[in-house]
Structures are given as C-alpha cells and as structure tokens.
Design a protein around this motif. Structure first.
Motif, short mmCIF file in Angstrom:
data_model
loop_
_atom_site.label_atom_id
_atom_site.label_comp_id
_atom_site.label_asym_id
_atom_site.label_seq_id
_atom_site.Cartn_x
_atom_site.Cartn_y
_atom_site.Cartn_z
N THR A 39 -6.69 -3.37 -10.59
CA THR A 39 -8.00 -3.92 -10.24
C THR A 39 -7.88 -5.01 -9.19
N ALA A 40 -8.95 -5.17 -8.42
CA ALA A 40 -9.07 -6.25 -7.44
C ALA A 40 -10.43 -6.91 -7.65
N ARG A 41 -10.40 -8.18 -8.07
CA ARG A 41 -11.64 -8.91 -8.36
C ARG A 41 -11.87 -9.98 -7.30
N LYS A 42 -13.05 -9.97 -6.69
CA LYS A 42 -13.36 -10.95 -5.64
C LYS A 42 -13.52 -12.33 -6.26
N ASP A 43 -12.84 -13.32 -5.65
CA ASP A 43 -12.93 -14.70 -6.10
C ASP A 43 -12.93 -15.60 -4.87
N GLY A 44 -14.11 -15.91 -4.38
CA GLY A 44 -14.23 -16.72 -3.17
C GLY A 44 -13.68 -16.00 -1.96
N GLU A 45 -12.70 -16.60 -1.31
CA GLU A 45 -12.09 -16.02 -0.11
C GLU A 45 -10.84 -15.20 -0.44
N HIS A 46 -10.70 -14.86 -1.71
CA HIS A 46 -9.53 -14.09 -2.15
C HIS A 46 -9.97 -12.92 -3.04
N TYR A 47 -9.04 -11.97 -3.21
CA TYR A 47 -9.15 -10.96 -4.25
C TYR A 47 -8.00 -11.22 -5.23
N VAL A 48 -8.27 -11.05 -6.51
CA VAL A 48 -7.24 -11.23 -7.54
C VAL A 48 -6.83 -9.86 -8.06
N LEU A 49 -5.57 -9.50 -7.85
CA LEU A 49 -5.05 -8.18 -8.22
C LEU A 49 -4.32 -8.23 -9.55
N ASN A 50 -4.57 -7.23 -10.38
CA ASN A 50 -3.85 -7.07 -11.64
C ASN A 50 -3.53 -5.60 -11.86
N GLY A 51 -2.27 -5.30 -12.18
CA GLY A 51 -1.87 -3.92 -12.42
C GLY A 51 -0.40 -3.70 -12.15
N GLU A 52 0.02 -2.44 -12.19
CA GLU A 52 1.42 -2.09 -11.97
C GLU A 52 1.52 -0.86 -11.08
N LYS A 53 2.45 -0.89 -10.14
CA LYS A 53 2.72 0.24 -9.26
C LYS A 53 4.17 0.68 -9.44
N ILE A 54 4.39 1.98 -9.37
CA ILE A 54 5.74 2.53 -9.51
C ILE A 54 6.06 3.44 -8.33
N PHE A 55 7.36 3.72 -8.14
CA PHE A 55 7.85 4.59 -7.07
C PHE A 55 7.34 4.13 -5.70
N VAL A 56 7.49 2.84 -5.43
CA VAL A 56 7.08 2.27 -4.14
C VAL A 56 8.27 2.34 -3.19
N THR A 57 8.21 3.22 -2.21
CA THR A 57 9.29 3.38 -1.25
C THR A 57 9.42 2.12 -0.40
N SER A 58 10.64 1.57 -0.32
CA SER A 58 10.93 0.30 0.38
C SER A 58 10.17 -0.87 -0.24
N GLY A 59 9.85 -0.75 -1.52
CA GLY A 59 9.06 -1.77 -2.20
C GLY A 59 9.74 -3.12 -2.30
N GLU A 60 11.06 -3.14 -2.35
CA GLU A 60 11.78 -4.41 -2.43
C GLU A 60 12.07 -4.98 -1.04
N ARG A 61 12.41 -4.12 -0.09
CA ARG A 61 12.88 -4.58 1.21
C ARG A 61 11.76 -4.91 2.19
N ALA A 62 10.64 -4.23 2.10
CA ALA A 62 9.57 -4.39 3.08
C ALA A 62 8.99 -5.80 3.05
N ASP A 63 8.37 -6.21 4.15
CA ASP A 63 7.74 -7.53 4.24
C ASP A 63 6.47 -7.60 3.40
N ALA A 64 5.79 -6.47 3.27
CA ALA A 64 4.52 -6.43 2.56
C ALA A 64 4.33 -5.06 1.94
N VAL A 65 3.37 -4.97 1.04
CA VAL A 65 3.05 -3.71 0.37
C VAL A 65 1.56 -3.45 0.50
N VAL A 66 1.20 -2.23 0.93
CA VAL A 66 -0.21 -1.83 0.96
C VAL A 66 -0.55 -1.29 -0.42
N VAL A 67 -1.37 -2.03 -1.15
CA VAL A 67 -1.66 -1.74 -2.56
C VAL A 67 -3.06 -1.14 -2.69
#
Length: 402
Positions: free
Chosen positions: A150-178
């Motif tokens: 989930t992504a909940r709007k909170d002012g100028e941010h979104y608050v993300l909660n959840g789990e993703k698996i099998f993310v290719t380059s998930g540890e090495r990359a600079d960022a993750v598109v969630v």
C-alpha cells in the motif's frame, strides 16, 4: 516489407556482439559459480554505455525503451527508434550472458519502467539512477493486479507498507521502482509505481535468493515498513483514473516485455550457434534436403531454427510498434510468450542434441539452459501472456476472462 536489421543499427549490433563475445563470455562461468558476487568488470562497460547514450536519440539499452517521442502514426513516417535499438542490443548482449546483462548498472527493468512512464522532470532527475523493478509479492505472482503493498498519501510524501520478492538487482541498484496500491477498494486502477531510493528509512533488503540460473544477477526480497517516499517520486500521473483502469501502469510492460523476449532470443541464438558448430564436426548440414531425408537430430535443429526466427520477428515487431506509438500490448505479450517458450525448448534441446558434452561444464550450453528458464517466468509467465492475448482477441476484460 524489409525484415533485415535497419542499416543505422548495424554498428550498434556489431558493438554489442563484440561486447558479448569478448567481455561477457570470458567471465560468464566465473560469476555463474560465484553467486551474489558483483561483477566489477561491468562498471567500466556501464560507464562506456552511458557515454555512448549521452544525447543520443537511438540510445542502447533499457533507458531507450519508451514510446516517448515516437511518431504519432505510421502515416507520418515509419520510425525505427529506441525500442528497436534496445531490443537489438539486448539480443546480442544476451548471446553473451543473460545474468551479466541483468547485472549491468543503469540497464535494469526499473530503468525501462522510468523511461516508459516518467514525466520530463522525473526523467531528468533519475537519469543517472540504476533502478530495479519490484512487482512480485508473496502469494501474488504474475497477477500484478493482486498487489497488496500500500501507498498512503501523507502531506508531501507517500507511506509504503508491504513486501516484494524476486527483485532483480534489488540489493545492488541505487533505487527500486515499487508497485503499490493507493486504494485497495478501487482495484487495478489505484496501482501506481514509486521510485524508492536505497537508504530510505523503512526499506530493508531481507534476503538474497539462490537461483537455478542468471546467478551473476542478485535477486532480493525487500520489505517496506512505514517507508516515506517523496510524492514527486510517484511515476506518471498521481490521479486515479477508474476509466483507464490498470492501463497506465501496464504501459510499462508494453516496453519491457519485448526486451525480455529479446533476452530469450539472444540466449537461444547462443545455444543454436554453438550446437551448430559442434554438430558440423560430425556431419555437413544441408538445408536443401527435405526434413524426411535427413537424420532426426538434423531435422530437430532445423525446426528449432525456424521457431527461433518466428520468435525473433514477433519480438522485433512488438518493439517497432512501440517506436511508432501503435498499441502493442497484445503483440508484446505474444512476443514474450513465444520467445520465452522457444528459448526454453531450444536451450534444452541443444543440450540433448550434443549429448554428454552439452551436460558438462566444459561448455556453456548447460548454463544457457538454466538461464533461459527465468525468461519464460518473469515479466509475466507464459500462462499470463496467453491469457492477455486471449482477452485482446476476444474483447474480454480481466473480470470476464480469468
């Protein structure tokens, strides 16, 4: 209709092939045996690609896979652009090694997602970012619409909660598109994608997977616990359009699925080329003879080559349609389904055709057979692609045809 590679891409294809032959192949087995070790050799290559792509409308790699700037229609002029060049480059590089391509900085599927749906400001801001893609969740495989993060709007941010698996380059990359949902009650239409940079509080890499193939590439599980992401990191339009439904975020797949199909074409070509070399030491291949007049092994090779060519043309068609801003969701799924299945069959059959030699580590054939399996699974399994094609052909919605 000219089915040859456009002349303006000849240099690109040749360069990519040289990289595959002289850079990827020599270290291929090394990183297959050293899972989770980062291939340092890729840093220089990634920097060279960045330099080649700077200011180029026909860039190499994931960042050029976009419908942005494509011709408005075929009538206004046929365009061979970034999607086709990316696809051709991927085919050649995966002739060298699929895992090493997936481990390339700034060439991840997350980068293709940014290129596909980001606005101009986001494209500039994330231009030098290496981005992974996080879609799959526990209990939610190829059904992307069942996302529970989930992504909940909170002012100028979104608050993300959840789990993703099998993310290719998930540890090495600079960022993750969630991928996350803004409102579970609105179903698919509320799913949006967010760029979450590593180091953001609340984002944790929980596990690295041990895999059958593509071992040069790290595959991570990531959890998000009250992870605050700037609202400006939501890719594309933040508004929920119930009429458009899932189409907005699904545009990503229109660009990435032909790329994954290209990966499958590349590794299948590697297996066919090496098998042909080995078999020619035993007999002379004669394409002029009818299949009934040759050995079963020879006929099998010819059939595999024909299947490969069909998959290749379907893949190039899907990429070309994206370049020309034509609706290509069906064609992208057709290409992904065909190429994924063909790559699995080709690589396994090639191991079989050369016997014990194909099963041993003296050859890369057994590695290519292991690497190819994932290409029929990620970015949507074979079954999901066929379901999408059926929906498009029959004019059915996802709720009408499951």
């Amino acid at each position: 209709m000219n089915l040859e590679t456009p002349k303006k891409f000849t240099g690109l294809v040749n360069q990519a092939h040289q990289v595959a032959a002289n850079y990827f192949r020599p270290i291929s087995r090394k990183y297959d045996k050293a899972e989770h070790a980062y291939p340092k050799e890729l840093d220089l290559l990634a920097a060279l690609l960045d330099g080649m792509n700077a200011g180029s409308p026909e860039a190499i790699g994931a960042t050029s896979a976009s419908k942005r700037g494509a011709a408005a229609s075929v009538e206004s002029g046929i365009k061979n652009g970034g999607n086709l060049s990316a696809c051709l480059g991927v085919i050649e590089l995966c002739w060298g090694d699929v895992g090493l391509l997936l481990a390339m900085p700034r060439q991840g599927l997350g980068n293709a997602a940014i290129a596909a749906v980001a606005n101009d400001e986001q494209l500039k801001r994330f231009g030098g970012t290496w981005a992974a893609m996080a879609i799959t969740e526990p209990g939610c495989g190829s059904d992307s619409a069942a996302i529970r993060t989930t992504a909940r709007k909170d002012g100028e941010h979104y608050v993300l909660n959840g789990e993703k698996i099998f993310v290719t380059s998930g540890e090495r990359a600079d960022a993750v598109v969630v991928w996350a949902t803004l409102d579970k009650g609105l179903g698919r239409a509320a799913i949006k994608s967010f760029v979450v940079e590593h180091g953001t509080p609340g984002m944790t890499v929980t596990r690295l997977e041990k895999k059958l193939g593509i071992k040069a590439s790290d595959t991570a599980s990531i959890s998000f616990s009250d992870c605050r992401v700037p609202a400006a990191n939501l890719l594309g339009n933040p508004e929920i359009d119930v009429q458009k439904g899932f189409a907005g975020v699904m545009e990503t797949f229109d660009n990435t699925r032909p790329l994954v199909a290209g990966m499958a074409i590349g590794v299948a070509k590697a297996a066919l080329d090496r098998t042909r070399e080995l078999l020619q030491k035993v007999w002379r291949l004669d394409y002029a003879k009818p299949l009934l007049a040759v050995s079963h092994a020879e006929a099998t090779l010819y059939r595999l080559e024909a299947e490969w060519e069909a998959a290749r043309l379907l893949t190039l068609k899907a990429a070309w349609m994206a370049d020309n801003k034509l609706p290509n969701s069906k064609e992208a799924s057709i290409a992904k389904a065909k190429a994924g299945r063909v790559a699995n069959e080709v690589t396994l059959k090639c191991v079989e055709l050369v016997g014990a030699l194909g099963y041993a580590e003296d050859e890369l054939l057994e590695k290519w057979a292991r690497d190819s399996k994932i290409l029929d699974i990620f970015e949507g399994t074979q079954q999901i692609q066929l379901l999408i094609v059926a929906r498009r052909l029959l004019g059915k919605s996802s709720s009408e045809l499951k």
